[in-house]
Design a protein around this motif. Structure first.
Motif, PDB file in Angstrom:
ATOM      1  N   TRP A 170       0.813  -1.196   0.000  1.00  0.00           N
ATOM      2  CA  TRP A 170       0.000   0.000   0.000  1.00  0.00           C
ATOM      3  C   TRP A 170       0.861   1.267   0.000  1.00  0.00           C
ATOM      4  CZ3 TRP A 170      -2.337  -1.986   5.160  1.00  0.00           C
ATOM      5  CH2 TRP A 170      -1.435  -1.821   6.205  1.00  0.00           C
ATOM      6  N   LEU A 171       0.212   2.398  -0.302  1.00  0.00           N
ATOM      7  CA  LEU A 171       0.843   3.710  -0.313  1.00  0.00           C
ATOM      8  C   LEU A 171       1.997   3.778  -1.310  1.00  0.00           C
ATOM      9  CD1 LEU A 171       0.752   4.416   3.536  1.00  0.00           C
ATOM     10  CD2 LEU A 171      -1.048   4.690   1.820  1.00  0.00           C
ATOM     11  N   ARG A 172       1.806   3.057  -2.431  1.00  0.00           N
ATOM     12  CA  ARG A 172       2.736   3.091  -3.562  1.00  0.00           C
ATOM     13  C   ARG A 172       1.917   3.029  -4.843  1.00  0.00           C
ATOM     14  NH1 ARG A 172       7.976   1.815  -1.979  1.00  0.00           N
ATOM     15  NH2 ARG A 172       8.151   1.046   0.179  1.00  0.00           N
ATOM     16  N   GLY A 173       2.281   3.840  -5.826  1.00  0.00           N
ATOM     17  CA  GLY A 173       1.545   3.797  -7.078  1.00  0.00           C
ATOM     18  C   GLY A 173       2.148   4.698  -8.137  1.00  0.00           C
ATOM     19  N   VAL A 174       1.729   4.472  -9.366  1.00  0.00           N
ATOM     20  CA  VAL A 174       2.225   5.211 -10.531  1.00  0.00           C
ATOM     21  C   VAL A 174       1.035   5.796 -11.281  1.00  0.00           C
ATOM     22  CG1 VAL A 174       3.430   5.034 -12.753  1.00  0.00           C
ATOM     23  CG2 VAL A 174       4.241   3.721 -10.772  1.00  0.00           C
ATOM     24  N   GLN A 175       1.205   7.012 -11.789  1.00  0.00           N
ATOM     25  CA  GLN A 175       0.203   7.647 -12.645  1.00  0.00           C
ATOM     26  C   GLN A 175       0.896   8.317 -13.829  1.00  0.00           C
ATOM     27  OE1 GLN A 175      -3.648   8.659 -12.399  1.00  0.00           O
ATOM     28  NE2 GLN A 175      -3.164   6.503 -12.081  1.00  0.00           N
ATOM     29  N   GLU A 176       0.184   8.358 -14.973  1.00  0.00           N
ATOM     30  CA  GLU A 176       0.670   9.056 -16.148  1.00  0.00           C
ATOM     31  C   GLU A 176       0.076  10.462 -16.185  1.00  0.00           C
ATOM     32  OE1 GLU A 176       1.204   8.117 -20.900  1.00  0.00           O
ATOM     33  OE2 GLU A 176      -0.623   7.408 -19.893  1.00  0.00           O
ATOM     34  N   ALA A 177       0.910  11.452 -16.456  1.00  0.00           N
ATOM     35  CA  ALA A 177       0.454  12.839 -16.475  1.00  0.00           C
ATOM     36  C   ALA A 177      -0.508  13.093 -17.630  1.00  0.00           C
ATOM     37  CB  ALA A 177       1.647  13.781 -16.570  1.00  0.00           C
ATOM     38  N   ASP A 178      -1.573  13.842 -17.337  1.00  0.00           N
ATOM     39  CA  ASP A 178      -2.559  14.163 -18.359  1.00  0.00           C
ATOM     40  C   ASP A 178      -2.115  15.379 -19.179  1.00  0.00           C
ATOM     41  OD1 ASP A 178      -3.036  16.402 -16.778  1.00  0.00           O
ATOM     42  OD2 ASP A 178      -4.918  15.654 -15.959  1.00  0.00           O
ATOM     43  N   GLY A 179      -3.011  15.925 -19.971  1.00  0.00           N
ATOM     44  CA  GLY A 179      -2.677  17.053 -20.822  1.00  0.00           C
ATOM     45  C   GLY A 179      -2.241  18.291 -20.067  1.00  0.00           C
ATOM     46  N   SER A 180      -2.597  18.366 -18.784  1.00  0.00           N
ATOM     47  CA  SER A 180      -2.180  19.489 -17.943  1.00  0.00           C
ATOM     48  C   SER A 180      -0.910  19.184 -17.167  1.00  0.00           C
ATOM     49  CB  SER A 180      -3.303  19.859 -16.958  1.00  0.00           C
ATOM     50  OG  SER A 180      -4.472  20.254 -17.651  1.00  0.00           O
ATOM     51  N   GLY A 181      -0.354  18.000 -17.425  1.00  0.00           N
ATOM     52  CA  GLY A 181       0.845  17.585 -16.704  1.00  0.00           C
ATOM     53  C   GLY A 181       0.554  17.076 -15.305  1.00  0.00           C
ATOM     54  N   GLN A 182      -0.701  16.804 -14.997  1.00  0.00           N
ATOM     55  CA  GLN A 182      -1.080  16.456 -13.637  1.00  0.00           C
ATOM     56  C   GLN A 182      -1.238  14.947 -13.416  1.00  0.00           C
ATOM     57  OE1 GLN A 182      -4.597  18.698 -12.559  1.00  0.00           O
ATOM     58  NE2 GLN A 182      -3.367  20.482 -12.016  1.00  0.00           N
ATOM     59  N   VAL A 183      -0.839  14.538 -12.218  1.00  0.00           N
ATOM     60  CA  VAL A 183      -1.122  13.191 -11.719  1.00  0.00           C
ATOM     61  C   VAL A 183      -1.788  13.361 -10.358  1.00  0.00           C
ATOM     62  CG1 VAL A 183       0.781  12.067 -12.927  1.00  0.00           C
ATOM     63  CG2 VAL A 183       1.170  13.007 -10.649  1.00  0.00           C
ATOM     64  N   THR A 184      -2.765  12.522 -10.054  1.00  0.00           N
ATOM     65  CA  THR A 184      -3.489  12.627  -8.799  1.00  0.00           C
ATOM     66  C   THR A 184      -3.578  11.265  -8.130  1.00  0.00           C
ATOM     67  OG1 THR A 184      -4.807  14.508  -9.558  1.00  0.00           O
ATOM     68  CG2 THR A 184      -5.682  13.259  -7.700  1.00  0.00           C
ATOM     69  N   PHE A 185      -3.279  11.255  -6.829  1.00  0.00           N
ATOM     70  CA  PHE A 185      -3.323  10.017  -6.045  1.00  0.00           C
ATOM     71  C   PHE A 185      -4.212  10.225  -4.823  1.00  0.00           C
ATOM     72  CE2 PHE A 185       0.756  10.083  -8.208  1.00  0.00           C
ATOM     73  CZ  PHE A 185       0.903   8.786  -8.683  1.00  0.00           C
ATOM     74  N   ARG A 186      -5.021   9.219  -4.509  1.00  0.00           N
ATOM     75  CA  ARG A 186      -5.798   9.201  -3.265  1.00  0.00           C
ATOM     76  C   ARG A 186      -5.048   8.340  -2.270  1.00  0.00           C
ATOM     77  NH1 ARG A 186      -9.578   8.563  -7.151  1.00  0.00           N
ATOM     78  NH2 ARG A 186      -9.859   6.345  -6.741  1.00  0.00           N
TER      79      ARG A 186
END
Length: 284
Positions: A170-186
């Motif tokens: 837990w408390l580990r993860g990867v996200q790809e940046a969207d068109g705004s360069g943003q990644v969001t994690f809960r």
């Protein structure tokens, strides 16, 4: 007390999670020298911050910043490089979670795959990082970049490594940046363990393919939390030990953030009842 290994505390009581100054100082010294040399011959090493070196929208306690981070908002530099610590989970210290199916996710509160399947408890936290191109003055989002984040749980323990949670990821993860360069994690608000200011580790990769192959890291850094928010969160159930640990620390004396934290201090909104949001711009 939270769970701690006997080998996680060394001379002076500094926690092994980031190994303290004896481990990080040579690395940090080299990085500072590189920054100084670059500043003398290329461009001023300053951040995308307000005049006092702090994020313009951060909480009241964020008003302080290191003088070394002070600059006008028109200037930009890459996010400071920091140690990944001994528990990265990116394969550089044994365990590699990045190649596991399921690591690309926005909700990192629970374990995934063949792990124990538990869920980390704590005050809800949503983290949004905006990855931008420093060379363009922080005005161009890095769409398609990938970010891997990880942090300790409410007790100050790291999944995959700390006693009692080695079967969790837990408390580990990867996200790809969207068109705004943003990644969001809960996630949940991390605890404060002995010797380190509350923080979140992150690595930036050029692409999702690089991240899930655990190769070609663009940047490794850490996000810091404002003191007033930490005090409020740690007054809630389950964070008892964090209160004591935080009382002996400050951003100015932390082994990582003491050389300037203005560009790494998250802007915070929310409450313990509704959860918090933390935002940070990450120039690379």
């Amino acid at each position: 007390m939270g769970r701690h290994h006997a080998d996680e505390v060394h001379d002076g009581g500094v926690h092994e999670h980031d190994r303290g100054l004896s481990y990080d100082l040579p690395v940090l010294a080299r990085r500072r020298m590189i920054r100084l040399m670059a500043g003398a011959s290329l461009v001023p090493l300053v951040g995308c911050t307000s005049q006092d070196g702090t994020p313009a929208s951060s909480s009241a306690s964020s008003a302080k910043g290191s003088a070394s981070s002070s600059a006008s908002s028109a200037e930009c530099a890459t996010i400071p490089d920091e140690t990944a610590g001994p528990f990265p989970g990116d394969g550089s210290n044994g365990v590699n979670v990045l190649k596991e199916s399921g690591v690309v996710r926005s909700d990192i509160t629970s374990s995934f795959g063949d792990s124990a399947g538990g869920t980390a408890e704590g005050v809800p936290l949503t983290v949004t990082l905006t990855v931008v191109d420093a060379a363009s003055g922080c005005g161009t989002p890095k769409e398609g970049a990938a970010v891997y984040i990880w942090h300790c749980d409410r007790a100050g323990d790291y999944s995959l490594y700390s006693e009692g949670v080695t079967d969790e990821n837990w408390l580990r993860g990867v996200q790809e940046a969207d068109g705004s360069g943003q990644v969001t994690f809960r996630s949940i608000f991390p605890g404060c363990y002995a010797g380190r200011w509350p923080h979140i580790h992150f690595e930036v990769y050029s692409s999702l393919a690089d991240a899930t192959a655990a190769t070609s890291i663009t940047s490794t850094s850490q996000l810091a939390f404002p003191k007033d928010v930490c005090d409020t969160v740690y007054a809630t159930a389950g964070y008892d030990e964090s209160v004591r640990n935080l009382s002996s620390l400050s951003l100015e004396t932390d082994g990582i953030f003491s050389d300037g934290y203005g560009r790494q201090l998250a802007a915070m909104k929310g409450s313990t009842a509704e959860g918090y949001t933390a935002t940070l711009t990450v120039p690379v």
